[in-house]
Design a protein around this motif. Structure first.
Motif, mmCIF file in Angstrom:
data_model
loop_
_atom_site.group_PDB
_atom_site.id
_atom_site.type_symbol
_atom_site.label_atom_id
_atom_site.label_comp_id
_atom_site.label_asym_id
_atom_site.label_seq_id
_atom_site.Cartn_x
_atom_site.Cartn_y
_atom_site.Cartn_z
ATOM 1 N N LEU A 347 -0.790 -108.532 -21.466
ATOM 2 C CA LEU A 347 -1.168 -109.143 -20.376
ATOM 3 C C LEU A 347 -0.495 -110.639 -20.345
ATOM 4 O O LEU A 347 -0.115 -111.186 -19.503
ATOM 5 C CB LEU A 347 -2.470 -109.090 -20.273
ATOM 6 N N ARG A 348 -0.498 -111.126 -21.613
ATOM 7 C CA ARG A 348 -0.014 -112.468 -21.994
ATOM 8 C C ARG A 348 1.434 -112.627 -21.600
ATOM 9 O O ARG A 348 2.000 -113.494 -20.996
ATOM 10 C CB ARG A 348 -0.649 -112.811 -23.301
ATOM 11 N N LEU A 349 2.318 -111.515 -22.087
ATOM 12 C CA LEU A 349 3.701 -111.583 -21.959
ATOM 13 C C LEU A 349 4.131 -111.383 -20.516
ATOM 14 O O LEU A 349 5.197 -111.721 -20.249
ATOM 15 C CB LEU A 349 4.214 -110.245 -22.853
ATOM 16 N N SER A 350 3.195 -110.811 -19.801
ATOM 17 C CA SER A 350 3.509 -110.582 -18.167
ATOM 18 C C SER A 350 2.808 -111.851 -17.376
ATOM 19 O O SER A 350 2.627 -111.511 -16.322
ATOM 20 C CB SER A 350 3.262 -109.198 -17.753
ATOM 21 N N ASN A 351 2.281 -112.803 -18.069
ATOM 22 C CA ASN A 351 1.595 -113.703 -17.409
ATOM 23 C C ASN A 351 0.395 -113.409 -16.865
ATOM 24 O O ASN A 351 -0.039 -114.163 -15.805
ATOM 25 C CB ASN A 351 2.671 -114.593 -16.644
ATOM 26 N N ARG A 352 -0.319 -112.445 -17.240
ATOM 27 C CA ARG A 352 -1.592 -111.924 -16.645
ATOM 28 C C ARG A 352 -2.676 -112.670 -17.255
ATOM 29 O O ARG A 352 -2.645 -112.898 -18.311
ATOM 30 C CB ARG A 352 -1.684 -110.569 -16.600
ATOM 31 N N PRO A 353 -3.908 -112.576 -16.567
ATOM 32 C CA PRO A 353 -5.058 -113.212 -17.069
ATOM 33 C C PRO A 353 -5.438 -112.236 -18.168
ATOM 34 O O PRO A 353 -5.324 -110.692 -18.168
ATOM 35 C CB PRO A 353 -5.890 -113.549 -16.056
ATOM 36 N N ALA A 354 -6.239 -112.541 -19.122
ATOM 37 C CA ALA A 354 -6.857 -111.631 -20.130
ATOM 38 C C ALA A 354 -7.510 -110.623 -19.525
ATOM 39 O O ALA A 354 -8.320 -110.874 -18.736
ATOM 40 C CB ALA A 354 -7.503 -112.580 -21.329
ATOM 41 N N TYR A 355 -7.867 -109.528 -20.014
ATOM 42 C CA TYR A 355 -8.424 -108.384 -19.688
ATOM 43 C C TYR A 355 -9.980 -108.461 -20.291
ATOM 44 O O TYR A 355 -10.120 -108.760 -21.512
ATOM 45 C CB TYR A 355 -7.858 -107.177 -20.160
#
Length: 889
Positions: A347-355
């Motif tokens: 998620l961090r690598l794809s610039n998504r917020p933490a789950y």
């Protein structure tokens, strides 16, 4: 000679005249081609606002259409046209505005004035339009930093290189046969033209095919006439360039749409993979928590058992749970944490917020439930061990009570009949009545001595009640029966004593020796009974010390009580000898004959060595148990120390970070293989522990390690190795995805390790702040109230764990160094597919994206609510934003 010179001069004149005429014809042909091409090019833009020109040199004279064209092709606002009239001065003003706008966009218009355009000068108008085309349609074409013309030519050469009969060297003759146009179309849209069916030399058909296909399928207006090109020895370069530039922009736009679709597809694939991992985590957490919840009632069960075999069976069940049932679940827990860790990294690598897992399913929630489970396990084991000792003690006490109460009941049996007799008193003479009195005194002494047994029975019964003996009611009932019997015997004894005393007035002759013997014999007999009971007891021991204590106590008995008893026995024999010397062998005062006393005394003497033999057997048993303890302790101490050493080594290996990440990963895997190879030693300790449990031995002073602690430490070590391996793999993933070098990673590792004071592999909030300050970050002066740092901390620790892992640290440090996908990027890609509209339709999605990805978007996109929305329009903006936030997507 003069005539010949005149003839030659005339011939030369005619030749020059023909060349001039040919050039004039060619210029006129070029002029016609430019006019038609430039007109079509202008109309391809003006049609967007419903405007069309017919004569280039006439329709641009008032300047208004020219201004409209410039606004369309530049995308910038132009000065409004003069609307006060159609006088020449107004037209010149409008054209001057257009020329000034062109000049402001970096174009030099040498020799072109507003008056020439207003007067309808075709050459000047064509020159102006060509300048506009160069600036706004060709200048932006850049291939390997060449000029616009050279770049466009290189693009054509590369695109047509694989095609036979095509050799693009210029923008005139190279395009004359039409094959170059067909090759460009086929290269980008092979479905529109069957290139292999085309023939060189069939120029007219080839040109018309290209122009018709481009107009119909590529929305490129027909700017050239095949007849003009075929008829012209050298087609106009400007007209060809203008038309070819339309191909470039059409195909570039198509390529841009393909790139946008590809980018969207990549983002959607990442999102779907993340969703799958989230669903997997939820399922894994649910399964593990449900197992813990279903296991807790069994772990918390404290129902006491009534028999020793039942408790031993429950202990075996608990051992099976600890060695067979629980380890796979511990592995599942480790896999859950690894899965969660990998998901957050992706998620961090794809610039998504933490789950953030659903309520109650955080890793911390699972850890809390797991800790509660282990706490319950420890309490359950302690409870079962307590029950085991309680039931062992109960069996011993119950047997002891049964033996003593049986002897007491046996002694009391029939005594009530004897006490109720009255005829012997009435018929006795003085000697006989005195004898009866003495006999009764002896009985009272015996009754008193026997009555002391009730106190011992009461003590045993009380202890049985305290230990929750299942048959305590029967014990109490039987004890009460004994009490009632002795109460009745005491009453009957008192009554008989009173009757004897009433009749003793005339019977005074007492036989003191017989009476003395009877009293002593009764006391001595009672001592022997109690001693035989004690020597017959089966003692419960749990250690060599317990046995040795019993042996020491027995030695004290032999040198003390037994020696005193021997003296008393000799004294009784002395009384027997005295009675014999007095000529009497009978003793009416007691039923204990010298022979009966002798026989019981021999039983006592025989019981002493038997008791010693029993203690020796118990000593051998406890020595065997001690050997089992030592055997387990030797293995446990080695295994426990090994696990501690490996845990320390793992921490050092994780913190050192020597070599490349791949070398660190290989080192970690080698460390894991070496550790796993130690499993047989764990199994050996397990076997030694099983031998202890089979012998019902649970205490062990020779080691600080229990099998439970070893199992737990081993599981934690294996989980830590798996986690460290996974972290290294994730760091490689971060490095590769972020384009980091080994040197950068090493620098990050050194900074992280420096501030990780406790070597926990994590930085707390203060350590992370100090680390950022050391790296040159500008933070606030007040650590307690620093909104800048609080924002950074909130981003890097969204789950509020209070710590930052090395992976999260690397992610943070590399975030500003590389380009990352974002909602804005995805939104821009959708905008390309939507043709710059603020909305997109389902048909457009299905046309531009693979079927599965298109349906994924259609199902999740909200309807577009803007004022210009047609029916079925979809809001790709809110969808793009949702892809990068907590949502139901």
């Amino acid at each position: 000679m003069a005539e010949e010179g005149t003839a030659e001069l005339g011939t030369a004149y005619e030749g020059a005249k023909d060349d001039i005429n040919d050039k004039l014809v060619l210029d006129l042909a070029w002029e016609r081609q430019q006019k038609k091409t430039f007109t079509a090019w202008c109309n391809s833009h003006l049609r967007k606002v419903g405007v069309k020109i017919n004569e280039l040199d006439q329709d641009f004279r008032d300047g208004s259409s020219l201004l409209r064209l410039l606004e369309l092709i530049s995308g910038d606002k132009v000065p409004p046209a003069e609307k006060r009239g159609k006088m020449r001065v107004h037209k010149i003003a409008n054209v001057n505005k257009a020329l000034k706008f062109i000049s402001e966009h970096g174009v030099k218009l040498a020799g072109i004035g507003a008056e020439e355009i207003v007067d309808g000068n075709l050459k000047m108008t064509l020159g102006m339009i060509w300048t506009i085309i160069l600036r706004f349609a060709i200048q932006d074409i850049s291939v390997e930093e060449l000029s616009a013309k050279e770049g466009l030519l290189l693009w054509c050469q590369r695109k047509t290189a694989p095609y036979k009969n095509v050799n693009v060297n210029n923008f005139h003759i190279s395009f004359k046969d039409g094959l170059a146009f067909c090759a460009l179309i086929h290269r980008h849209r092979p479905d529109l033209i069957d290139y292999d069916s085309l023939k060189k030399g069939n120029d007219m058909d080839n040109l018309n095919l290209a122009f018709e296909v481009a107009e119909k399928h590529l929305d490129i207006p027909k700017m050239l006439d095949a007849e003009d090109i075929v008829a012209t020895p050298k087609p106009d370069e400007r007209a060809i360039m203008t038309y070819v530039s339309s191909y470039y922009h059409a195909f570039s736009s198509s390529a841009q749409a393909e790139q946008a679709a590809k980018r969207i597809g990549q983002v959607l694939d990442v999102n779907k993979e993340n969703e799958k991992m989230m669903e997997d985590y939820e399922q894994m957490a649910t399964t593990l928590l449900e197992w813990i919840a279903s296991t807790m009632p069994w772990v918390e069960d404290r129902t006491p058992e009534t028999t020793l075999p039942e408790t031993q069976s429950r202990l075996e069940e608990f051992r099976q749970y600890s060695t067979v049932t629980k380890p796979p679940k511990a592995q599942e827990k480790g896999e859950l944490e690894t899965h969660f860790h990998t998901l957050q990294t992706k998620l961090r690598l794809s610039n998504r917020p933490a789950y953030v897992p659903s309520e109650g399913k955080l890793v911390s929630d699972v850890n809390t439930s797991w800790k509660n489970l282990e706490a319950g396990e420890k309490q359950k084991q302690e409870f079962l061990m307590s029950e085991l000792h309680r039931l062992q003690r109960l069996e011993h006490l119950a047997a002891k009570f049964e033996h003593k109460v049986g002897n007491t009941e046996k002694w009391a049996d029939g005594k009530d009949e004897k006490l109720s007799r009255n005829d012997d008193i009435e018929s006795a003479n003085l000697a006989e009545i005195l004898a009866l009195d003495k006999i009764h005194d002896t009985f009272e002494s015996d009754l008193e001595a026997a009555n002391s047994r009730i106190t011992l029975l009461e003590t045993i019964a009380a202890e049985l009640r305290d230990l929750n003996y299942v048959n305590s009611e029967n014990v109490d009932a039987r004890l009460q029966g004994v009490r009632d019997t002795f109460t009745n015997l005491k009453q009957m004894s008192d009554d008989r004593k009173a009757r004897i005393q009433e009749a003793i007035a005339s019977q005074q002759n007492l036989d003191s020796i017989r009476l003395d013997y009877a009293k002593r014999a009764a006391t001595f007999n009672n001592w022997m009974d109690n001693t035989l009971d004690d020597l017959a007891e089966t003692e419960v021991c749990s250690s060599i010390t317990d046995v040795e204590a019993l042996q020491a106590k027995h030695e004290e008995f032999k040198t003390g009580d037994l020696q005193e008893a021997n003296v008393k026995y000799d004294e009784l024999n002395g009384l027997v000898t005295t009675m014999a010397e007095m000529g009497s062998s009978e003793n009416p005062y007691t039923a204990l004959s010298p022979q009966a006393v002798y026989d019981k005394w021999c039983s006592v003497l025989d019981a002493v060595p038997q008791y010693e033999a029993n203690l020796n057997v118990e000593l051998e048993k406890q020595q065997g148990n001690e050997e089992l303890r030592v055997a387990f302790a030797e293995k446990a101490n080695v295994v426990g120390a090994y696990i501690e050493e490996r845990s320390t080594a793992l921490a050092e290996l994780s913190m050192e970070g020597k070599g490349t990440m791949e070398e660190q990963l290989e080192a970690m895997k080698a460390f894991q293989e070496e550790t796993v190879a130690y499993q047989p030693e764990i199994d050996a300790a397990e076997s030694a522990n099983q031998a202890l449990e089979n012998a019902i031995v649970f205490d062990n002073p020779h080691t600080q390690y229990s099998m439970d602690s070893i199992r737990s430490s081993w599981a934690l070590l294996m989980a830590a190795i798996n986690r460290a391996t996974n972290e290294t793999q994730n760091q490689i993933l971060i490095r590769d995805s972020k384009g980091l070098s080994e040197a950068q990673l090493q620098e990050y590792r050194q900074s992280f390790n420096h501030f990780d004071k406790d070597k926990s592999g994590q930085l707390d909030k203060n350590e992370f702040r100090a680390c950022l300050l050391s790296l040159g970050y500008k933070l606030g002066n007040d650590p307690m109230a620093d909104p800048v740092y609080d924002k950074i901390w909130g981003d890097i620790d969204p789950n509020e764990t209070g710590y930052v892992s090395f992976e999260a640290f690397v992610q943070f440090m590399s975030k500003e160094m590389v380009d990352e996908d974002s909602a804005d990027q995805v939104m821009a890609s959708f905008k390309i597919l939507a043709g710059e509209k603020a909305y997109i339709t389902a048909d457009e999605l299905r046309r531009e994206l693979p079927g599965e990805q298109a349906e994924y978007c259609i199902v999740r996109m909200a309807p577009y609510t803007g004022p210009d929305a047609p029916e079925g329009a979809l809001d790709y903006m809110s969808f793009s934003t949702a892809l990068y936030g907590q949502s139901e997507l």
